[in-house]
Every structure is written in C-alpha cells, then in structure tokens.
Design an enzyme around this catalytic site. Structure first.
Site, mmCIF file in Angstrom:
data_model
loop_
_atom_site.group_PDB
_atom_site.id
_atom_site.type_symbol
_atom_site.label_atom_id
_atom_site.label_comp_id
_atom_site.label_asym_id
_atom_site.label_seq_id
_atom_site.Cartn_x
_atom_site.Cartn_y
_atom_site.Cartn_z
ATOM 1 N N CYS A 86 0.837 -1.201 0.000
ATOM 2 C CA CYS A 86 0.000 0.000 0.000
ATOM 3 C C CYS A 86 0.877 1.258 0.000
ATOM 4 O O CYS A 86 1.512 1.564 -0.996
ATOM 5 C CB CYS A 86 -0.969 -0.041 1.178
ATOM 6 S SG CYS A 86 -2.352 1.124 1.009
ATOM 7 N N HIS A 176 -3.587 -5.155 0.946
ATOM 8 C CA HIS A 176 -3.058 -5.589 2.243
ATOM 9 C C HIS A 176 -3.121 -7.117 2.378
ATOM 10 O O HIS A 176 -4.178 -7.672 2.665
ATOM 11 C CB HIS A 176 -3.851 -4.938 3.380
ATOM 12 C CG HIS A 176 -3.596 -3.478 3.514
ATOM 13 N ND1 HIS A 176 -2.616 -2.976 4.340
ATOM 14 C CD2 HIS A 176 -4.181 -2.411 2.914
ATOM 15 C CE1 HIS A 176 -2.607 -1.658 4.246
ATOM 16 N NE2 HIS A 176 -3.546 -1.286 3.387
ATOM 17 N N GLU A 178 -1.810 -8.871 4.752
ATOM 18 C CA GLU A 178 -1.747 -9.285 6.156
ATOM 19 C C GLU A 178 -3.111 -9.495 6.789
ATOM 20 O O GLU A 178 -3.218 -10.106 7.857
ATOM 21 C CB GLU A 178 -0.947 -8.265 6.972
ATOM 22 C CG GLU A 178 -1.621 -6.921 7.210
ATOM 23 C CD GLU A 178 -1.382 -5.915 6.103
ATOM 24 O OE1 GLU A 178 -1.531 -4.711 6.368
ATOM 25 O OE2 GLU A 178 -1.061 -6.325 4.963
#
Length: 517
Positions: A86, A176, A178
């Site tokens: 990002c 993202h 994660e």
C-alpha cells in the site's frame, strides 16, 4: 543455544498502520523471525540487522505530502528483497522515479474488497489464481512505475495494483496481504519469504526462548531485577522466563492492590512460589490504592493513578533491596500498539506502557513486547508451565479497577469479583474455556429497578464480555449458547448481592476495545 546473529530475519518498517504488526505475525507463523522497525532506520542500521527481507508497511500518509514518512533510499540499493505494501508500494515507486498522485486525479481510491487480476507470472503470486479477492485501502494511486519495473496485477479501479523489478527483487502491492479479507494474503507473504527471500523457516518458540535469554543476560549482567506479578498469564510467563535466564537475581513483587480476582493472591503464591520456586514478596497495598482511587471516575485518571502507585510501591520495596536496577513487565505487542507508536495514534494509555512516571527509578525489561497473547501461551507451554497458568484468563494491570465503571467502591468491586468467578466456573463447566479468547464481567455503574421476592430492588447491572480472536488486534463477541448464558445470569443474580440485571456485550473490536475502560 541459538545465536541471535544466526537467526534469519525479515523486518517490517513501520509507516503507521494500526495493523502493521500483523505482517510480522504472519511471517512468524511461517517459522521465520520478524519484527517491526522504525521507518527512520538507516541503511547502515539495516546492514547491521542483516535481514533476508524487508517489508514496507501501509500507512495513512501521502508520499507527496511535506511531512510524509520517508525511507533512506540507500536501503533500496542494498540488494535485500523488498516488498512494499500500500503506502510502502507508493513510497518505493516515488523513490525510484515513478509517479504517485491523489487517486481522484486519474483513477479512483479503493476501500474494501476488490478483485485483483494478474497480468504476468510472478514468484510473489506463485500457485495463486489469476483472479483473487484482496483488501484495498488507498486514496492515492501509482500512475507511472519506475524504470525496470513491470506490471503484474491490476484491479478495475487500480491500474497498478502489483508491480515488480525481478532483477532487484523489489515488489509492490497496493492491497493488504496481512488481513484475512485478502483471500490469498498468507500465500503471497509466504511466497515473498520463501521464494524471494529464500527463508529456511527454522525459527520456533524454542529459538525465541534462546534469543530472549541471551538478550536478558546481556542486558542485566550480574545486576538484580524486580518483576511485578499481577496474577495474569503475561507476568507469570515473564517470571518463569526470567528465572530461567538469571535465576536468583530475580525478585518478584506481588502487589495486592485490592483489585484482584477472587482467590487470586493465594493462587499466585501457591503456583509460582510453590511449584516454580520464584522468590516472591507479597505486598498488601490495597488500602493505599483504594484510598487514592476514591472519588475518581475518569478511566484515564484511574489507569495513571494505578500505574504511578504501582511503581511507588516498587520504589518502597526496592529501597529494602540492594543493587536492584531493572523492572520487568509483561507488556505485549498489542499493549504497545494500543498505546500508540511514533506513527500511530494513541487509542488508550496501556497499563504496562502509559501509566509509568517519567522519574521511574528502574530500567525496563519487556521480553514479551513483540508477541501476541496466543504466542505468549505457546511460550509458556514451551517453558514447561501447566495449562492452569498458560490458559488462565488475561487480566489487566489495573485489575478490576477498569472493570468497574465510574467511581470504585468496595461494594462495586465485590459484585465484579463474585460475578466474574461465577462466569469463569460456568464457562469451564460448559467446556468453552479454550474456545473463548477472553471473558469477564463488568459493573456498568448503572442501577435499574427490579423485583426480588415481594420487594422492589434498585441494584447494579452487570455486563458479560466474551470475545473470540486470533491475536487480540481484532475480536468478535463469542456466541455463547443461550442455555449457558441463562445459567450464568441466574447464578449471578441469585448469588451476588446488589445485582439485579445481566446484559451481554455483543460489540466487536473495532469499534470497541476488549476492556470497557
């Protein structure tokens, strides 16, 4: 013993997201040591750390802003694989000669799930489908990629959703990986770690124990350490770890501040003092704490008072000891995040972080401050601790003070102490104590009208808080069977004085935190 220098590491540079540590956590799940580092780290410092990979995290900044979080450009020339996520992708793009603009100028900002369309084969996306769901959260957009990079993936609103420079092993993704909302996020991070960084995946909790013991011995030398035992899992694990590292150089001070759970003081002495042989000094400071808390209803003031007084009690006890230089705490990474970092906004001052006075007379030792709660339990098991300690319910440093809304009184404390004991008994009896991350009761400070027998009552409302979670950073309310909740409610109302109503908290985190204060 494992040498810290021999451990493969992937470092995550912090650019301000509240969930940055999740990146490091996911990588640790692969058996690779990973930790968060400041974005201000220099190339020379990175050389000294000697990581096998670097992740540039997401964050709220814009690379074109005057106060944008930056990076030492030389880091991108070290030959170490880099993954920009990002904001991290936008930053490396800008630094290497590409162009980033506010998304509204040429494209669209994206918030929420989106479909990523892969345009090229890439080691980063190996064994993932050509179309996959990802979580986007960006207001700016890459409009020109640096020389030597190629487009790997795009979405309907993001023309450059994934880019790479294979020769330099630098990758950028606008989404993202994660978070759980990205369908193949773990696979992407795994590909970066193993396919790009060539990780071995040989780090384990045993490795962590070796590393922490080495660090503790190096920091402490032949000096002495005080540890505050709260009765919770975290401080108990710290105690056993410290004893393994420095033996009788450790003195544990168990401060009974009058805010403990039912029977907790005696349990701490019996389990940790008796079974594990920790040297524990028990200090009854309950009157001292409760006098200071009288009339205080602001939660931040309560936390600060308890944090300050806790250290003053330590000062009093330390004056009776000789050569004590260190204070150990069971601070977890979630505590640090919730208290804010240099890039993240403070959510609340944490009992192990924000309540300490500036003139504290000790240096801090916080061996768990890179771990999540479930990792602490794994650590406790690896240290040989029994399940009754390892799986004990988490308990905050301020104790029941932050589970009593408003002013603290002996009557309110007793309602929480007794209702919490009933809750824990019934959750265990129902076989749910391993399924629910955390559960406790709260005196809401609200009184309501009720009828008991032939008489009218005007007593307290007790809230039950029970959550499920993986790492404590996000949580959902637990779906406890109605019959179990009913039994808990009936027992509390009938067995606990001054309580006539039970409510169940069905709020997730976010927007709420786990504790009420």
């Amino acid at each position: 013993m494992t040498d810290i220098k021999d451990i493969q590491k992937i470092i995550v540079l912090d650019y301000g997201s509240q969930y940055n540590q999740l990146i490091a956590r996911r990588i640790r799940e692969f058996g690779i040591f990973s930790e968060l580092r400041s974005h201000k780290v220099t190339a020379d410092e990175v050389r000294a750390i000697n990581p096998i990979g670097i992740v540039l995290s997401g964050g709220p900044s814009s690379v074109y802003a005057e106060d944008a979080f930056d990076i030492d450009k030389e880091i991108l020339d070290l030959g170490i694989p880099v993954l920009g996520i990002c904001y991290g992708m936008q930053l490396l793009t800008e630094k290497l000669g590409g162009k980033v603009v506010p998304a509204g100028q040429t494209g669209n900002s994206e918030y929420g799930q989106s479909t990523l369309h892969l345009t090229e084969n890439s080691e980063l996306f190996k064994e993932t489908p050509a179309e996959q769901t990802v979580l986007m959260s960006h207001g700016d957009a890459v409009t020109e990629i640096p020389e030597g990079f190629q487009l790997v993936g795009k979405s309907s609103d993001c023309p450059y959703a994934a880019i790479e420079n294979v020769e330099k092993k630098i990758f950028g993704i606008q989404f993202h990986p994660e978070v759980r909302h990205t369908e193949y996020g773990n696979a992407i991070l795994r590909n970066f770690a193993f396919n790009v960084c060539k990780a071995k995946g040989d780090w384990s909790m045993d490795s962590f124990i070796d590393m922490e013991i080495e660090k503790i011995r190096e920091q402490v030398g032949n000096r002495k350490v005080l540890l505050g035992l709260s009765g919770g899992v975290d401080s108990s694990v710290v105690g056993v770890l410290l004893q393994k590292a420095i033996g009788d150089q450790l003195t544990c001070i168990f401060v009974d501040h009058g805010l403990l759970r039912k029977g907790e003081g005696d349990q701490v002495m019996e389990m940790l003092g008796g079974r594990f042989g920790l040297n524990i000094i028990r200090v009854d400071a309950s009157k001292r704490f409760l006098d200071l808390l009288a009339g205080i209803d602001d939660p931040e003031k309560k936390r600060k008072i308890i944090g300050n007084e806790f250290v003053y009690v330590f000062d009093d006890e330390a004056s009776k000891q000789k050569g004590v230089d260190f204070l150990a705490q069971g601070t977890l990474y979630t505590d640090v995040i919730e208290s804010g970092t240099e890039t993240a906004q403070t959510i609340k001052s944490h009992h192990n972080v924000g309540g300490l006075p500036e003139d504290m007379q000790f240096e801090l030792i916080e061996p768990l401050n890179t771990l999540f709660k479930d990792e602490v339990r794994t650590l406790g098991t690896a240290l040989g601790m029994p399940d009754e300690i390892v799986w004990r319910q988490p308990f905050p440093g301020p104790g029941l003070a932050i589970r009593v809304m408003g002013e603290i009184t002996a009557e309110k404390l007793e309602t929480v102490r007794e209702s919490d004991a009933i809750l824990r008994e019934e959750i265990a009896a129902a076989g749910l104590n391993r399924d629910i991350w955390q559960y406790f009761t709260v005196n809401t400070g609200v009184r309501s009208v009720g009828v008991m027998g032939d008489g009218r009552t005007y007593d307290y409302t007790i809230a039950i808080r029970a959550i499920t979670s993986i790492d404590g950073m996000t949580a959902d309310f637990a779906r406890i069977p109605w019959e179990v909740l009913q039994k808990i409610s009936v027992r509390i109302v009938n067995e606990v004085e001054h309580v006539n109503r039970i409510v169940y908290d069905i709020t997730s985190k976010p927007p709420a935190t786990v504790e009420w204060e």
